[in-house]
Every structure is written in C-alpha cells, then in structure tokens.
Scaffold this motif. Structure first.
Motif, PDB file in Angstrom:
ATOM      1  N   GLU A  27       0.948  -1.059  -0.016  1.00 39.64           N
ATOM      2  CA  GLU A  27       0.147   0.088  -0.008  1.00 39.64           C
ATOM      3  C   GLU A  27       0.831   1.119  -0.030  1.00 39.64           C
ATOM      4  N   ARG A  28       1.723   1.224   0.583  1.00 37.04           N
ATOM      5  CA  ARG A  28       2.787   2.230   0.588  1.00 37.04           C
ATOM      6  C   ARG A  28       3.397   2.643  -0.814  1.00 37.04           C
ATOM      7  N   TRP A  29       3.743   1.746  -1.447  1.00 41.47           N
ATOM      8  CA  TRP A  29       4.125   2.025  -2.710  1.00 41.47           C
ATOM      9  C   TRP A  29       2.974   2.476  -3.665  1.00 41.47           C
ATOM     10  N   LEU A  30       1.605   1.719  -3.421  1.00 41.75           N
ATOM     11  CA  LEU A  30       0.545   2.157  -4.561  1.00 41.75           C
ATOM     12  C   LEU A  30       0.366   3.556  -3.997  1.00 41.75           C
ATOM     13  N   ASP A  31       0.276   4.259  -2.699  1.00 38.85           N
ATOM     14  CA  ASP A  31       0.040   5.442  -2.397  1.00 38.85           C
ATOM     15  C   ASP A  31       0.854   6.381  -2.786  1.00 38.85           C
ATOM     16  N   ARG A  35       0.287   6.687  -9.266  1.00 40.47           N
ATOM     17  CA  ARG A  35      -0.070   7.471  -9.873  1.00 40.47           C
ATOM     18  C   ARG A  35       1.012   8.398 -10.903  1.00 40.47           C
ATOM     19  N   GLN A  36       1.957   8.468 -10.629  1.00 42.21           N
ATOM     20  CA  GLN A  36       3.314   8.871 -11.602  1.00 42.21           C
ATOM     21  C   GLN A  36       4.108   7.840 -12.076  1.00 42.21           C
ATOM     22  N   SER A  37       3.668   6.597 -11.851  1.00 41.75           N
ATOM     23  CA  SER A  37       4.321   5.636 -12.404  1.00 41.75           C
ATOM     24  C   SER A  37       3.911   5.467 -13.854  1.00 41.75           C
ATOM     25  N   ALA A  40       4.614   0.800 -17.964  1.00 43.15           N
ATOM     26  CA  ALA A  40       5.440  -0.427 -17.805  1.00 43.15           C
ATOM     27  C   ALA A  40       5.682  -0.603 -16.236  1.00 43.15           C
ATOM     28  N   GLN A  41       5.960   0.234 -15.481  1.00 40.67           N
ATOM     29  CA  GLN A  41       5.957   0.152 -14.057  1.00 40.67           C
ATOM     30  C   GLN A  41       4.894  -0.396 -13.292  1.00 40.67           C
ATOM     31  N   ARG A  42       3.627   0.359 -13.724  1.00 43.08           N
ATOM     32  CA  ARG A  42       2.314  -0.405 -13.138  1.00 43.08           C
ATOM     33  C   ARG A  42       2.109  -1.789 -13.494  1.00 43.08           C
ATOM     34  N   ASP A  43       2.591  -2.208 -14.683  1.00 45.69           N
ATOM     35  CA  ASP A  43       2.452  -3.647 -15.132  1.00 45.69           C
ATOM     36  C   ASP A  43       3.077  -4.565 -14.250  1.00 45.69           C
TER      37      ASP A  43
END
Length: 83
Positions: A27-31, A35-37, A40-43
């Motif tokens: 959740e820390r990474w998600l928060d 949004r700015q990733s 490819a990073q989201r995948d």
C-alpha cells in the motif's frame, strides 16, 4: 468517482494480503508511486500482486530474489521506501 479512483480502490483491495507487514509495504508503494508511474512500471506492480503471499514475504525479507529482474527491482524499490 473517477475511473482512476475506482482502479485505486480495487488495487488497494488486491494489496491486502492478510499479513499487516505485506499490506503496508504494498500500500505504501501504491499510495506514493502508482499515480506517477509509467504504464510499464504499473504492469510490473500488477505482476507482483499476482505472486503468492509466502513468496512475496521471502522476497521482501531478502531470503529469496525474484527470477524476474523487473519484479526484483520493484521489490528493492518498495523495500527502500521510507515508512
């Protein structure tokens, strides 16, 4: 509610692993990063979420390294985020 907010709610649910420490890391990474990733990073994050909890835990503790270099880099990035 925007599509992005809906997606974040769904992802937050996927980050819940039943182990508070894992939940907090994901959740820390998600928060902080989602949004700015770039896409490819989201995948890579979505692939990480498809991993089994015990494997995730071993990766985050550093007992094992993911074979996938992109996932390994993301695990390192998540581990390095300040609490």
């Amino acid at each position: 509610m925007s599509d992005d907010d809906t997606e974040l709610r769904k992802l937050r649910w996927r980050c819940r692993r039943g182990m508070r420490e894992l939940d907090q890391l994901l959740e820390r990474w998600l928060d902080r990063e989602w949004r700015q990733s770039p896409t490819a990073q989201r995948d890579v994050f979505l692939r990480l979420l498809d991993s089994e909890d015990d494997r995730l835990w071993r990766w985050f503790l550093g007992h094992e390294a993911p074979a996938d270099v992109e996932i390994a880099a993301l695990v390192d990035r998540i581990r390095s985020l300040p609490p």
